[in-house]
Design a protein around this motif. Structure first.
Motif, PDB file in Angstrom:
ATOM      1  N   PRO A 196      -9.310   5.977  -2.540  1.00 22.90           N
ATOM      2  CA  PRO A 196      -9.938   6.614  -1.369  1.00 22.90           C
ATOM      3  C   PRO A 196     -10.991   7.645  -1.724  1.00 22.90           C
ATOM      4  O   PRO A 196     -12.124   7.593  -1.222  1.00 22.90           O
ATOM      5  CB  PRO A 196      -8.748   7.238  -0.629  1.00 22.90           C
ATOM      6  CG  PRO A 196      -7.649   7.345  -1.639  1.00 22.90           C
ATOM      7  CD  PRO A 196      -7.852   6.202  -2.589  1.00 22.90           C
ATOM      8  N   ARG A 198      -9.298   0.775   0.253  1.00 21.08           N
ATOM      9  CA  ARG A 198      -8.468  -0.391  -0.081  1.00 21.08           C
ATOM     10  C   ARG A 198      -9.337  -1.574  -0.489  1.00 21.08           C
ATOM     11  O   ARG A 198     -10.331  -1.871   0.165  1.00 21.08           O
ATOM     12  CB  ARG A 198      -7.634  -0.829   1.124  1.00 21.08           C
ATOM     13  CG  ARG A 198      -6.519   0.104   1.518  1.00 21.08           C
ATOM     14  CD  ARG A 198      -5.699  -0.521   2.646  1.00 21.08           C
ATOM     15  NE  ARG A 198      -4.548   0.295   2.997  1.00 21.08           N
ATOM     16  CZ  ARG A 198      -3.590  -0.079   3.836  1.00 21.08           C
ATOM     17  NH1 ARG A 198      -3.675  -1.284   4.422  1.00 21.08           N
ATOM     18  NH2 ARG A 198      -2.572   0.713   4.106  1.00 21.08           N
ATOM     19  N   ASN A 250      -9.096  12.218  -1.820  1.00 19.77           N
ATOM     20  CA  ASN A 250      -8.036  11.216  -1.699  1.00 19.77           C
ATOM     21  C   ASN A 250      -7.257  11.397  -0.402  1.00 19.77           C
ATOM     22  O   ASN A 250      -6.932  10.431   0.300  1.00 19.77           O
ATOM     23  CB  ASN A 250      -7.072  11.310  -2.889  1.00 19.77           C
ATOM     24  CG  ASN A 250      -7.590  10.620  -4.128  1.00 19.77           C
ATOM     25  OD1 ASN A 250      -8.438   9.733  -4.053  1.00 19.77           O
ATOM     26  ND2 ASN A 250      -7.077  11.010  -5.279  1.00 19.77           N
ATOM     27  N   GLU A 251      -6.953  12.651  -0.101  1.00 16.46           N
ATOM     28  CA  GLU A 251      -6.192  12.958   1.112  1.00 16.46           C
ATOM     29  C   GLU A 251      -6.981  12.584   2.364  1.00 16.46           C
ATOM     30  O   GLU A 251      -6.451  11.939   3.280  1.00 16.46           O
ATOM     31  CB  GLU A 251      -5.848  14.449   1.117  1.00 16.46           C
ATOM     32  CG  GLU A 251      -5.021  14.900   2.298  1.00 16.46           C
ATOM     33  CD  GLU A 251      -4.726  16.391   2.255  1.00 16.46           C
ATOM     34  OE1 GLU A 251      -4.469  16.974   3.333  1.00 16.46           O
ATOM     35  OE2 GLU A 251      -4.764  16.979   1.153  1.00 16.46           O
ATOM     36  N   GLU A 293      -6.177   1.049  -4.459  1.00 10.03           N
ATOM     37  CA  GLU A 293      -6.492   2.098  -3.504  1.00 10.03           C
ATOM     38  C   GLU A 293      -7.235   3.210  -4.238  1.00 10.03           C
ATOM     39  O   GLU A 293      -6.700   3.823  -5.156  1.00 10.03           O
ATOM     40  CB  GLU A 293      -5.213   2.654  -2.871  1.00 10.03           C
ATOM     41  CG  GLU A 293      -4.432   1.622  -2.080  1.00 10.03           C
ATOM     42  CD  GLU A 293      -3.092   2.152  -1.602  1.00 10.03           C
ATOM     43  OE1 GLU A 293      -3.060   2.833  -0.557  1.00 10.03           O
ATOM     44  OE2 GLU A 293      -2.075   1.886  -2.269  1.00 10.03           O
ATOM     45  N   TRP A 321       0.828  -1.202   0.000  1.00  9.58           N
ATOM     46  CA  TRP A 321       0.000   0.000   0.000  1.00  9.58           C
ATOM     47  C   TRP A 321       0.865   1.256   0.000  1.00  9.58           C
ATOM     48  O   TRP A 321       1.844   1.355   0.739  1.00  9.58           O
ATOM     49  CB  TRP A 321      -0.926  -0.001   1.212  1.00  9.58           C
ATOM     50  CG  TRP A 321      -1.661  -1.291   1.370  1.00  9.58           C
ATOM     51  CD1 TRP A 321      -1.395  -2.293   2.251  1.00  9.58           C
ATOM     52  CD2 TRP A 321      -2.777  -1.740   0.584  1.00  9.58           C
ATOM     53  NE1 TRP A 321      -2.277  -3.331   2.082  1.00  9.58           N
ATOM     54  CE2 TRP A 321      -3.134  -3.024   1.067  1.00  9.58           C
ATOM     55  CE3 TRP A 321      -3.499  -1.189  -0.463  1.00  9.58           C
ATOM     56  CZ2 TRP A 321      -4.191  -3.752   0.529  1.00  9.58           C
ATOM     57  CZ3 TRP A 321      -4.543  -1.916  -0.996  1.00  9.58           C
ATOM     58  CH2 TRP A 321      -4.893  -3.180  -0.501  1.00  9.58           C
ATOM     59  N   TRP A 339      -0.779   4.743  -0.668  1.00 10.72           N
ATOM     60  CA  TRP A 339      -1.555   5.957  -0.415  1.00 10.72           C
ATOM     61  C   TRP A 339      -2.224   5.939   0.957  1.00 10.72           C
ATOM     62  O   TRP A 339      -2.182   6.918   1.675  1.00 10.72           O
ATOM     63  CB  TRP A 339      -2.650   6.136  -1.468  1.00 10.72           C
ATOM     64  CG  TRP A 339      -2.190   6.566  -2.820  1.00 10.72           C
ATOM     65  CD1 TRP A 339      -0.898   6.732  -3.241  1.00 10.72           C
ATOM     66  CD2 TRP A 339      -3.024   6.920  -3.925  1.00 10.72           C
ATOM     67  NE1 TRP A 339      -0.881   7.140  -4.549  1.00 10.72           N
ATOM     68  CE2 TRP A 339      -2.168   7.267  -4.990  1.00 10.72           C
ATOM     69  CE3 TRP A 339      -4.397   6.961  -4.126  1.00 10.72           C
ATOM     70  CZ2 TRP A 339      -2.644   7.655  -6.239  1.00 10.72           C
ATOM     71  CZ3 TRP A 339      -4.876   7.344  -5.360  1.00 10.72           C
ATOM     72  CH2 TRP A 339      -4.009   7.690  -6.409  1.00 10.72           C
ATOM     73  N   THR A 340      -2.875   4.835   1.277  1.00 14.88           N
ATOM     74  CA  THR A 340      -3.778   4.803   2.422  1.00 14.88           C
ATOM     75  C   THR A 340      -3.119   4.217   3.664  1.00 14.88           C
ATOM     76  O   THR A 340      -2.310   3.293   3.586  1.00 14.88           O
ATOM     77  CB  THR A 340      -5.016   3.953   2.095  1.00 14.88           C
ATOM     78  OG1 THR A 340      -4.586   2.650   1.657  1.00 14.88           O
ATOM     79  CG2 THR A 340      -5.841   4.600   0.992  1.00 14.88           C
ATOM     80  N   SER A 372      -7.449   8.654   2.513  1.00 11.70           N
ATOM     81  CA  SER A 372      -6.200   7.945   2.811  1.00 11.70           C
ATOM     82  C   SER A 372      -5.865   8.021   4.294  1.00 11.70           C
ATOM     83  O   SER A 372      -5.398   7.040   4.886  1.00 11.70           O
ATOM     84  CB  SER A 372      -5.055   8.543   1.986  1.00 11.70           C
ATOM     85  OG  SER A 372      -5.244   8.314   0.612  1.00 11.70           O
TER      86      SER A 372
END
Length: 401
Positions: free
Chosen positions: A277, A257, A247-248, A275, A204, A206-207, A251
């Motif tokens: 999000p 996920r 996304n921010e 991913e 992983w 991003w998250t 995550s």
């Protein structure tokens, strides 16, 4: 067919770095590198033009396609509710028609007679790209090196680049194959090739894992107009900025996920981790609004559209009359999807906390368990008798027999 000038979909990775000199060796043609900025990040795009020139390309064009990706593909697809095999939000698939169209446009502008991509002969992307090429510029030759050349491993490609004195930052120890854009990032290879193996933390990118996510929830308010996102937490944002923000937020709370074994178009199954999000939050918001404003028949039809549209996008059939027809139907239904939804994010979970719409079909006056003056419960008896009439007649026949 002889080739004089080819436009290559170039990423700067190992495969496309090797494709540039290979094209020059095997087709004796000019190679023009085309790089699509679909939101994969500054790190991937840094120095990509010089990399292409160092590989032997005569020139390199970097084209920003992020707004097109969001406004012409992602937002329209969201209105259909398309999800492939119940989980995959089509991140890689949705970017392909935008990239292919821009590549064709550049090739026609420059007078190229061929297009080239770095897709393998095992994957879906070769079908997606070439189906788009066929719909947009059938007169151009398509070159797919992975279906022609002798290389069969990362090491063989590295050896070829060394032989050609082409610099590369790639190595033989790369574990995962990844594809990133504004909407998602995918991961394949390494331990993921064994379905019995749980993804390690290094998969992983991003998250956060749900275990590492904050112990307190976050709330995100989404405002939609006719099925399209307009505001996040009361702030008006364009599509790219909205998805980047979501996304921010997603995550940080371990949202988006999935780990799936999917059916590829070419027939084999593959295992991948994705991913998405921001997309997971957006889809939850739209579905929350749909539950409020769509009647049962409309919702059922939208779900049918979503199933068909997911297959269409996954299979690379974007430039088809069927896409236009399905999208027209979904867009018509989405005329009702105006309202606000509050989404709760907590340790990987996304739930609808609040929702409201000027087009709501929910009426507390009718639905209440308290006393009301708008619904006569005696009316239900006649409805049930007519609704079950066929069953009643069938049972009477059986009793008679």
């Amino acid at each position: 067919m002889s080739v004089k000038k080819v436009v290559l979909a170039y990423s700067g990775g190992l495969d496309t770095s090797a494709i540039v000199p290979w094209l020059k060796d095997n087709y004796q043609c000019e190679v023009i590198a085309f790089v699509a900025n679909v939101g994969q990040g500054d790190e991937e795009l840094a120095g990509v033009e010089q990399k292409a020139i160092n590989s032997g390309a005569s020139s390199c064009y970097v084209v920003d396609l992020r707004q097109e990706l969001v406004n012409e593909v992602i937002y329209p697809t969201l209105k259909t509710g398309a999800v492939y095999e119940g989980q995959y939000l089509l991140g890689t698939s949705m970017a392909r028609p935008v990239i292919a169209r821009a590549q064709v446009k550049l090739a026609l502008e420059l007078g190229a007679d061929a297009l080239c991509h770095g897709c393998t002969g095992k994957g879906n992307d070769q079908v997606r790209f070439e189906s788009c090429f066929a719909a947009l510029a059938p007169q151009l030759k398509v070159i797919a090196p992975w279906r022609e050349w002798q290389f069969n491993s990362r090491q063989s490609l590295l050896d070829y680049l060394a032989e050609k004195n082409v610099p590369t930052t790639a190595s033989a120890t790369k574990i995962y194959s990844r594809d990133a854009n504004l909407w998602h990032i995918s991961h394949e290879g390494g331990e993921l090739e064994d379905p019995w193996c749980e993804p390690s933390n290094q998969v992983w990118m991003w998250t956060k894992s749900p275990e590492q996510a904050p112990d307190h929830p976050a709330y995100v308010e989404l405002a939609f107009e006719r099925g399209q996102l307009t505001h996040v937490n009361g702030k008006q944002l364009d599509g790219v900025a909205a998805i980047e923000l979501l996304n921010e937020l997603g995550s940080e709370h371990g949202v988006g996920r999935i780990d799936i074994v999917e059916n590829r178009l070419v027939g084999m199954k593959s295992r991948g981790c994705y991913e998405t999000p921001g997309g997971t939050i957006l889809l939850a918001g739209l579905k929350g609004l749909e539950a409020l404003v769509y009647d049962r028949s409309s919702l059922k039809y939208r779900e049918e559209i979503g199933l068909e549209f997911a297959q269409l996008v996954y299979d690379g059939r974007w430039f088809t009359p069927l896409k236009d027809a399905l999208l027209a139907a979904a867009t018509s239904l989405a005329e009702q999807l105006t309202g606000e939804v509050v989404i709760k994010l907590y340790k990987g979970n996304v739930t609808v906390a609040k929702r409201r719409s000027v087009n709501t079909l929910y009426s507390e006056a009718f639905a209440t368990f308290e006393g009301d003056e708008v619904y006569d419960q005696k009316d239900a008896a006649g409805f049930i008798r007519l609704y079950s009439l066929a069953s009643r007649i069938r049972a009477l026949h059986q009793q008679k027999d």
